[in-house]
Design an enzyme around this catalytic site. Structure first.
Site, PDB file in Angstrom:
ATOM      1  N   PRO A  89     107.879  28.757  93.290  1.00 11.57           N
ATOM      2  CG  PRO A  89     106.868  27.326  92.811  1.00 11.57           C
ATOM      3  CD  PRO A  89     106.880  28.414  93.953  1.00 11.57           C
ATOM      4  CD  GLU A 116      99.223  20.906  96.088  1.00 18.23           C
ATOM      5  OE1 GLU A 116      99.541  20.169  97.227  1.00 18.23           O
ATOM      6  OE2 GLU A 116      99.467  21.402  94.562  1.00 18.23           O
ATOM      7  NE  ARG A 154     128.541  34.772 101.032  1.00 18.26           N
ATOM      8  CZ  ARG A 154     129.881  34.132 101.994  1.00 18.26           C
ATOM      9  NH1 ARG A 154     129.873  33.604 102.661  1.00 18.26           N
ATOM     10  NH2 ARG A 154     130.675  34.196 101.343  1.00 18.26           N
ATOM     11  CG  ASP A 169     137.994  38.817  96.332  1.00 15.74           C
ATOM     12  OD1 ASP A 169     139.026  39.862  96.588  1.00 15.74           O
ATOM     13  OD2 ASP A 169     136.733  39.721  97.029  1.00 15.74           O
TER      14      ASP A 169
HETATM   15  C1  LIG Z   1     109.577  25.469  89.321  1.00 15.23           C
HETATM   16  C2  LIG Z   1     108.936  23.828  89.049  1.00 15.23           C
HETATM   17  C3  LIG Z   1     109.338  22.593  89.381  1.00 15.23           C
HETATM   18  C4  LIG Z   1     108.508  24.342  87.160  1.00 15.23           C
HETATM   19  C5  LIG Z   1     107.609  23.751  89.893  1.00 15.23           C
HETATM   20  C6  LIG Z   1     106.072  24.111  89.213  1.00 15.23           C
HETATM   21  C7  LIG Z   1     105.087  24.354  90.437  1.00 15.23           C
HETATM   22  C8  LIG Z   1     104.947  24.104  91.701  1.00 15.23           C
HETATM   23  C9  LIG Z   1     106.454  23.783  92.400  1.00 15.23           C
HETATM   24  C10 LIG Z   1     106.806  23.692  93.736  1.00 15.23           C
HETATM   25  O1  LIG Z   1     107.929  22.811  94.301  1.00 15.23           O
HETATM   26  N1  LIG Z   1     105.510  23.822  94.578  1.00 15.23           N
HETATM   27  C11 LIG Z   1     105.671  23.734  95.646  1.00 15.23           C
HETATM   28  C12 LIG Z   1     106.128  24.834  96.462  1.00 15.23           C
HETATM   29  N2  LIG Z   1     107.776  25.325  95.724  1.00 15.23           N
HETATM   30  C13 LIG Z   1     108.083  25.811  96.773  1.00 15.23           C
HETATM   31  O2  LIG Z   1     107.326  26.848  97.497  1.00 15.23           O
HETATM   32  C14 LIG Z   1     109.691  25.947  95.795  1.00 15.23           C
HETATM   33  C15 LIG Z   1     110.455  25.864  94.197  1.00 15.23           C
HETATM   34  C16 LIG Z   1     111.281  26.307  94.177  1.00 15.23           C
HETATM   35  C17 LIG Z   1     111.820  27.081  94.297  1.00 15.23           C
HETATM   36  C18 LIG Z   1     110.830  27.839  95.147  1.00 15.23           C
HETATM   37  N3  LIG Z   1     111.910  29.341  95.960  1.00 15.23           N
HETATM   38  O3  LIG Z   1     111.296  29.502  96.712  1.00 15.23           O
HETATM   39  C19 LIG Z   1     109.851  28.939  95.641  1.00 15.23           C
HETATM   40  C20 LIG Z   1     109.920  28.016  96.023  1.00 15.23           C
HETATM   41  C21 LIG Z   1     106.475  24.988  98.140  1.00 15.23           C
HETATM   42  C22 LIG Z   1     105.042  24.175  98.711  1.00 15.23           C
HETATM   43  C23 LIG Z   1     103.452  25.458  98.668  1.00 15.23           C
HETATM   44  C24 LIG Z   1     104.173  25.992  96.893  1.00 15.23           C
HETATM   45  C25 LIG Z   1     105.178  26.125  96.815  1.00 15.23           C
HETATM   46  C26 LIG Z   1     107.909  23.484  91.278  1.00 15.23           C
END
Ligand SMILES: CC(C)(C)c1cccc(C(=O)NCC2(NC(=O)c3cccc4nocc34)CCCCC2)c1
Length: 246
Positions: A89, A116, A154, A169
């Site tokens: 995130p 986490e 893709r 396109d």
């Molecule tokens: C964005 C927001 C809402 C402010 C936010 C803030 C803090 C934590 C999270 C969250 O989701 N933590 C959990 C976690 N997420 C992701 O891996 C993840 C989430 C979203 C888009 C992603 N793109 O790639 C990986 C992504 C999965 C478990 C391991 C820790 C990361 C979200």
């Protein structure tokens, strides 16, 4: 293209090579995906892959050694340098420009977080880029990794059959798609726009371009501002806006 994914759920991530365009790309050897599970590198009796966070607080952090061992095995398993990406995130938002850049790499190593997340020192020493697919709370980095694999696959030459490539396109020109219609010609009293039945391919092309421009202007003005509009595009869009406002 070779992609390695470090994930506690290899069966989830490998599903992307079983279906559709990405399944065929994998079958044709255009895409090679290998998953590496940190649990296979956990040396204790309980095969522990999580660890307690310094500073206390809720939740766990991915244990450093099994994660790093899986990353090192993945890198060593094939020739060529891998660009190492942590799906996170905190990452830079993935867009088509980034996908095109990543599709040009010879190898990608995708690290999927759970619990986490992962130790910040692993990010600092082992990760080249953090990438996010959007602002919502997820349970892991696996679905983001599969999104990235789909988008990159893709673009591998030969991956898209003719039937699949049409939708590239308008979006590859950075605009939203025009509306699509198929049989029946009248559905619950709603007819297909007449131009699409006219057989006038120039008119159809103009109509589709105008719809892509107009819908982008209405729903995603940020795309319009970034797009390179020709004078014909400007005329079509102005005509669309006049009609919309009339
Ligand atoms: C964005 C927001 C809402 C402010 C936010 C803030 C803090 C934590 C999270 C969250 O989701 N933590 C959990 C976690 N997420 C992701 O891996 C993840 C989430 C979203 C888009 C992603 N793109 O790639 C990986 C992504 C999965 C478990 C391991 C820790 C990361 C979200």
């Amino acid at each position: 293209m070779r992609i390695d994914a470090v994930t506690l759920f290899p069966d989830l991530v490998s599903q992307v090579t079983q279906w559709g365009v990405t399944g065929r790309a994998s079958e044709q050897g255009l895409l090679q995906l290998v998953c590496w599970n940190p649990r296979d590198y956990a040396r204790d009796r309980h095969r522990t892959v999580d660890d307690r966070p310094y500073g206390g607080g809720p939740g766990m952090v991915m244990k450093v050694e099994p994660l790093r061992a899986a990353m090192h095995e993945a890198r060593a398993s094939a020739p060529g340098r891998s660009l190492s990406l942590y799906l996170s995130p905190q990452g830079r938002r993935l867009d088509q420009a980034a996908v095109e850049r990543l599709a040009g790499q010879e190898r990608l190593l995708l690290v999927c977080g759970r619990y986490e997340g992962i130790d910040e020192r692993v990010i600092a020493t082992e990760i080249d880029e953090e990438i996010s697919i959007g602002d919502y709370v997820l349970s892991g980095g696996e679905l983001p990794a599969m999104v990235l694999i789909d988008a990159v696959a893709r673009l591998i030459p030969g991956a898209l059959g003719h039937a699949d490539s049409a939708s590239e396109d308008s979006f590859s020109a950075g605009l939203l798609d025009y509306p699509h219609y198929t049989r029946p010609e009248v559905l619950d009293g709603m007819a297909v726009p007449a131009v699409l039945l006219s057989g006038d391919h120039d008119a159809i092309g103009r109509w589709r371009r105008q719809q892509a421009l107009g819908r982008s202007w209405l729903r995603r003005p940020d795309l319009i501002n970034r797009a390179q509009l020709s004078t014909e595009d400007r005329r079509l869009l102005d005509e669309y806006i006049d009609e919309y406002r009339s």
